[in-house]
Design an enzyme around this catalytic site. Structure first.
Site, short mmCIF file in Angstrom:
data_model
loop_
_atom_site.label_atom_id
_atom_site.label_comp_id
_atom_site.label_asym_id
_atom_site.label_seq_id
_atom_site.Cartn_x
_atom_site.Cartn_y
_atom_site.Cartn_z
N ASP A 176 21.48 7.59 -2.00
CA ASP A 176 22.56 8.56 -1.86
C ASP A 176 23.81 8.12 -2.64
O ASP A 176 24.07 6.93 -2.77
CB ASP A 176 22.90 8.70 -0.37
N ASN A 221 17.32 19.74 -0.92
CA ASN A 221 17.94 19.66 -2.24
C ASN A 221 17.80 20.94 -3.07
O ASN A 221 18.49 21.11 -4.08
CB ASN A 221 17.38 18.47 -3.04
#
Ligand code: V0D
Length: 254
Positions: free
Chosen positions: A33, A81
């Protein structure tokens, strides 16, 4: 140069701490991340962060192999996503090709086996093609397993496992009332992989975000504020050392 510890089990003089050769995670999960934030901080487009993230990922795979880790699962693309801007999703879907082109030789040389978890069938055809090629090129390798989570979600994986079980019952190949945790393991995408020992998440978020939900039940969790493109093998080494320390403490009171 920092070397950490490898399959040869030699410790580097540069390592401040004696590496814990006794206790080492077999399977590491990586939540990579902070790529977008890394780019933003530099006034770069988000895709520049993803590219930098891919380079950090290459280094993390090398380090895992050098440290003698049996399996690493990389959360490359979650089912969430898809909500990102189409141009960004488009760029992400080209990363497997980029990565494959520049890295496949080294991965083959390292005897690494590439695998995937998640719903590959929903990826663009060109991405699926690369995925299939990567599997094919490395399927007979016996070294470290490099497992990409692509279009992956932990809950979706559990739902799919339940569907598989239901189908086996319907077809008379499984009996209701005899399902065990070990049997459930075999219906998951991670069937056959070593148990997940350690989950690392970068960029300061303290949550699993639908990553390996079932598998993380007994895993150690390790979080850092470092943004993924800045993550180095020294950070990985720190996480592995912390893992060993926790396990040793645990062993003392058990
Ligand atoms: C972006 C940081 C490698 C996290 C790493 C499709 C997000 C870079 C791959 C890859 C992504 C996938 C399959 C394969 C070889 C490489 C990748 C995605 C995103 C999503 F066979 N990096 N990478 N895939 N990023």
């Amino acid at each position: 140069m920092f070397k950490g510890f490898g399959r040869s089990q030699r410790a580097s003089a540069a390592a401040v701490e004696q590496p814990a050769l006794d206790i080492k995670p077999r399977h590491i999960g990586l939540i990579m991340d902070g790529n977008g934030r890394w780019a933003q901080k530099r006034g770069l487009p988000r895709i520049a962060g993803h590219h930098a993230g891919m380079l950090a990922m290459r280094e993390a795979i090398r380090a895992c192999d050098d440290f003698g880790i049996e399996c690493v699962t990389l959360y490359a693309f979650s089912t969430e996503n898809w909500k990102r801007p189409p141009a960004e999703v488009d760029y992400l879907m080209r990363l497997p090709e980029q990565f494959f082109r520049s890295e496949i030789d080294e991965l083959v040389r390292r005897n690494a086996q590439i695998r995937f978890i998640g719903d590959i069938s929903r990826l663009p055809a060109h991405t699926q093609e690369t995925v299939r090629r990567a599997i094919q090129c490395t399927q007979h390798n016996t070294g470290m397993i490099v497992n990409f989570a692509l279009n992956y979600g932990g809950r979706m994986e559990i739902v799919a496992a339940m569907e598989r079980y239901a189908r086996e019952v319907m077809e008379g190949r499984a009996t209701v009332g005899q399902l065990t945790e070990a049997a459930c393991d075999r219906y998951l995408d991670t069937a056959g992989l070593p148990p997940l020992d350690l989950v690392i998440r970068t960029s300061g978020e303290i949550r699993l975000s639908n990553f390996l939900l079932w598998q993380a039940a007994y895993a150690e969790l390790w979080f850092t504020d470092v943004l993924w493109p800045d993550f180095t093998r020294e950070d990985l080494y720190q996480a592995i050392c912390d893992y060993a320390k926790r396990k040793r403490r645990f062993g003392a009171i058990e």
